[in-house]
Design a protein around this motif. Structure first.
Motif, short mmCIF file in Angstrom:
data_model
loop_
_atom_site.label_atom_id
_atom_site.label_comp_id
_atom_site.label_asym_id
_atom_site.label_seq_id
_atom_site.Cartn_x
_atom_site.Cartn_y
_atom_site.Cartn_z
N ALA A 210 0.96 -1.29 0.11
CA ALA A 210 0.17 -0.05 -0.17
C ALA A 210 0.79 1.43 0.08
O ALA A 210 0.53 2.25 -0.79
CB ALA A 210 -1.04 -0.17 1.06
N LEU A 214 0.80 4.23 -2.70
CA LEU A 214 0.57 5.66 -2.57
C LEU A 214 1.95 6.34 -3.28
O LEU A 214 1.52 7.42 -3.71
CB LEU A 214 0.85 5.84 -0.95
CG LEU A 214 -0.47 5.26 -0.06
CD1 LEU A 214 -0.34 5.80 1.34
CD2 LEU A 214 -1.82 5.62 -0.67
N VAL A 224 -4.88 8.78 3.81
CA VAL A 224 -5.42 7.18 3.09
C VAL A 224 -5.18 6.46 4.41
O VAL A 224 -4.22 6.19 4.59
CB VAL A 224 -4.34 7.06 2.02
CG1 VAL A 224 -5.07 5.69 1.23
CG2 VAL A 224 -4.56 7.97 0.79
N LEU A 226 -4.68 3.02 5.92
CA LEU A 226 -4.10 1.49 5.52
C LEU A 226 -4.46 0.78 6.53
O LEU A 226 -3.89 0.35 7.68
CB LEU A 226 -2.52 1.69 5.54
CG LEU A 226 -1.93 2.19 4.41
CD1 LEU A 226 -2.53 3.49 3.55
CD2 LEU A 226 -0.43 2.41 4.19
N PRO A 277 -10.65 1.34 4.56
CA PRO A 277 -9.69 1.89 3.64
C PRO A 277 -10.52 2.42 2.42
O PRO A 277 -10.01 1.95 1.29
CB PRO A 277 -8.72 0.92 3.40
CG PRO A 277 -9.51 -0.33 3.47
CD PRO A 277 -10.42 -0.15 4.55
N LEU A 280 -8.05 3.79 -0.43
CA LEU A 280 -7.31 3.03 -1.05
C LEU A 280 -7.79 1.99 -1.96
O LEU A 280 -7.44 1.92 -2.85
CB LEU A 280 -6.73 2.16 0.07
CG LEU A 280 -5.54 1.20 -0.15
CD1 LEU A 280 -4.25 1.96 -0.75
CD2 LEU A 280 -5.24 0.50 1.29
N PHE A 285 -6.37 -0.33 -5.18
CA PHE A 285 -5.43 -1.23 -4.64
C PHE A 285 -6.30 -2.84 -4.15
O PHE A 285 -7.34 -2.60 -3.64
CB PHE A 285 -4.97 -0.49 -3.12
CG PHE A 285 -3.85 -1.48 -2.53
CD1 PHE A 285 -2.52 -1.47 -2.73
CD2 PHE A 285 -4.45 -2.30 -1.56
CE1 PHE A 285 -1.64 -2.18 -2.09
CE2 PHE A 285 -3.38 -2.97 -0.78
CZ PHE A 285 -2.49 -3.07 -1.13
#
Length: 306
Positions: A210, A214, A224, A226, A277, A280, A285
């Motif tokens: 992750a 980013l 963001v 995680l 998240p 994300l 992701f």
């Protein structure tokens, strides 16, 4: 950043996440510069002193990214007044110094990635929150707000600035799980308090992936989260630990005992943070270990540090 060889500066490179991130970047051919608080031992190290705000900016020249993961461990000591100052200063002063150093470069980095924490949200109870939620109340949320605001110099210089609000990283080498795994392996594990508090976890593998996401995703800036897609209660995680390790989980830690043993930090252990998240996931992701049992098994398969 991911497709060509890049130069990346990392503060906190010797910590749990920093060690894994620098290993991943180096394995893929990127040039990693480690910020250290002692005299550098080679060209791959740059001197800095977060307490005084001094950074050897010459050593940051040519870096396409600056990553700051530095900060005293939240769970390393009881939260005395002195240690709370250390928690604050190690994050806020260090972040401010690095952001200013990055902004001062003739050719600033393309991205400034700073660690944050889901402690920003405070105790959310059973309410699920994402990055749109406001800050909570108490010591940790206030610290997280100040920590994030310390990136201002990088943002004002036009550097894409991302805050990685980290959840509980599941690893056998460090963090909370380095203490939990031995207890559960010995058959001494159990829920904490009533077990209804939510824990928002993430595997070390997905944490590193992750962070690299980013760094590489130019459309992402700001906070963001995680964390794994679905947070679980402490009771659910305790049951999963028992299944994976094939051990009983018969020894709950009562809330009053935790408050005596841990002091103010007990609120962080007993508090509930149901964090998702959203940004994300929206950015594309994909988690390798989205569930708790696969996350635990992946952690147990990791080699021990050192």
């Amino acid at each position: 950043m991911e497709t060509t060889r890049s130069r990346v500066a990392v503060a906190g490179a010797s910590g749990l996440i920093g060690t894994a991130l620098t290993r991943s970047l180096t394995a893929d051919g990127h040039d990693v510069v480690r910020l250290v608080r002692r005299a550098p031992r080679g060209p791959g190290e740059v001197r800095w002193d977060p307490a005084s705000g001094r950074v050897d900016t010459a050593g940051l020249a040519g870096c396409t990214a600056v990553v700051n993961l530095a900060g005293a461990g939240i769970g390393d000591h009881r939260w005395t007044a002195a240690y709370k100052r250390e928690l604050r200063d190690s994050r806020v002063l260090g972040t401010s110094a690095l952001a200013a150093a990055a902004a001062s470069l003739d050719e600033p980095p393309r991205v400034f990635l700073n660690a944050g924490a889901i402690g920003y949200y405070g105790d959310t109870g059973a309410r699920a929150v994402d990055e749109t939620a406001p800050a909570g109340t108490g010591f940790l949320p206030a610290l997280c707000v100040e920590w994030e605001e310390a990136t201002a110099a990088a943002q004002e210089a036009g550097i894409r600035t991302v805050i990685a609000r980290n959840g509980l990283v599941v690893a056998r080498q460090g963090g909370a799980w380095a203490r939990l795994f031995p207890l559960f392996k010995a058959g001494l594990g159990g829920r904490l308090g009533d077990g209804r508090q939510y824990w928002s976890y993430i595997s070390l593998h997905d944490e590193v992936a992750a962070l690299r996401h980013l760094l590489a995703t130019e459309t992402l800036s700001g906070p963001v989260n995680l964390t794994a897609p679905e947070p679980l209660t402490n009771g659910e995680i305790t049951a999963a630990m028992g299944r994976v390790l094939r051990r009983p989980t018969l020894f709950p830690a009562p809330a009053p005992a935790l408050r005596v043993a841990l002091g103010e930090m007990a609120g962080d252990v007993l508090g509930s943070q149901r964090v998702r998240p959203a940004r994300l996931l929206d950015s594309g992701f994909a988690f390798t270990y989205p569930g708790i049992e696969e996350t635990l098994r992946a952690a147990l398969a990791q080699p021990r540090r050192g």
